[in-house]
Scaffold this active site. Structure first.
Site, short mmCIF file in Angstrom:
data_model
loop_
_atom_site.label_atom_id
_atom_site.label_comp_id
_atom_site.label_asym_id
_atom_site.label_seq_id
_atom_site.Cartn_x
_atom_site.Cartn_y
_atom_site.Cartn_z
CG HIS A 35 -1.84 1.12 1.36
ND1 HIS A 35 -1.71 2.09 2.34
CD2 HIS A 35 -2.92 1.47 0.64
CE1 HIS A 35 -2.68 2.97 2.22
NE2 HIS A 35 -3.43 2.63 1.19
CG HIS A 63 -3.42 8.67 -1.00
ND1 HIS A 63 -4.34 9.43 -0.30
CD2 HIS A 63 -3.96 7.44 -1.11
CE1 HIS A 63 -5.37 8.68 0.02
NE2 HIS A 63 -5.18 7.47 -0.46
#
Length: 328
Positions: free
Chosen positions: A35, A77
């Site tokens: 992640h 992100h």
């Protein structure tokens, strides 16, 4: 009596005498998705974090993608910059009326000037995860999707491995309002680098159901597609998702929903319902430093992977998940 029958009788006799012969049931493959890279150890979405995750044995490395002003897909992100870079120092006059700094307002060359750090609260300048990599130390930069793909493919060549990529289309509606078709741009790059269909080591994800459906139908992508989920009401849409997606990416709390009075964990029907529709389930986000009511990271992994039977995990700590899977 045939030789085959003799062998069977012999094995049966030995098994009855010693009780040592057991037929092991094969476990379904579980995948580890880094992640934002090895983000539990290094600033998220930096090339060092991706390299570390690769070395830790993750199956896929994740790339969140936002476009720059000159249409370069940037691995970051958020559509904003101020929570992971020093943009407020270097370009203090470039914020919008909402006091946010947008990736899309900067060229790729400008973005490369920024210094990247561990995620922090811009109001307090304190790290979101205080025990991770210290703020303001070492040197980290933003990079493009192309640069990351070339790193991963280069490592695949030099190591002989075949680690995959797991890109996410971020906020497609925002990009369209800004006059940019992020999905079309990203798909063209993926095709250029050899990611074209489900056989290739590329899983494409998005929270926007309309956009992911468009990627399958209008843009004709044959990649493995994962519909990300965030809200409980989306659980009623699994059959709809199965028409264009190959898997779902729910929040872990949509799967593990609490504890029973006897101390056992309550598991929702989401995973079993998805599996009935032939959808894989890759849940997010598994953090060893954010355990909630779990006594250990291993307990969380055991409940999710084996009791709930999810197919893969998004984790900030890929080494810990790889170690857990290897011993179970």
């Amino acid at each position: 009596m045939s030789k085959f029958s003799v062998v069977i009788l012999t094995l049966t006799f030995i098994g009855c005498q010693t009780n040592e012969i057991k037929i092991a049931q094969p476990k379904a493959e579980k995948i580890v998705i880094a992640h934002r890279g090895a983000s539990g150890y290094l600033p998220e979405h930096t090339l060092p974090a991706k390299t570390m995750a690769y070395a830790m044995g993750a199956d896929f490395l994740e790339q969140d993608i936002v476009l720059s002003k000159d249409n370069v897909p940037i691995v970051i992100h958020d559509i904003h910059l101020e929570t992971v870079t020093d943009v407020a120092i270097q370009f203090s006059n470039r914020k919008r009326e909402d006091n946010r700094y947008y990736v899309i307002d900067f060229t790729f060359e400008e973005l490369k000037q920024l210094n990247v750090s561990e995620r922090f609260d811009p109001l307090t300048n304190k790290a979101i995860y205080p025990n991770r990599f210290p703020l303001g130390k070492s040197s980290f930069k933003l990079h493009s999707l192309q640069e990351e793909i070339e790193l991963i493919q280069g490592l695949n060549k030099s190591t002989g491995k075949n680690i995959g990529i797991y890109p996410e289309i971020k906020d497609p509606v925002f990009h369209l309002k800004e006059g940019k078709d992020i999905s079309k741009i990203v798909l063209n790059i993926l095709t250029k680098y050899g990611y074209k269909n489900k056989k290739d080591r590329c899983i494409l994800q998005c929270f926007d159901a309309n956009e992911l459906k468009r990627i399958r139908t209008e843009l004709k992508s044959e990649l493995f597609l994962v519909q990300l989920m965030e809200f409980k009401e989306e659980e009623t849409r699994l059959e709809e998702f199965s028409k264009y997606a190959d898997g779902i990416g729910p929040w872990i709390q949509q799967i593990i929903i609490g504890k029973n009075k006897d101390g056992t964990w309550q598991i929702s029907n989401l995973v079993s319902n998805a599996h009935q529709l032939h959808l894989k389930v890759h849940a997010y986000t598994f953090r060893a430093d954010q355990l909630g009511d779990f006594s250990s990271f291993d307990e969380l992994l055991n409940v999710a992977l084996y009791e709930a039977n999810i197919d893969g995990v998004f984790t900030d700590f890929p080494d810990k998940v790889v170690k857990f899977l290897n011993k179970n």
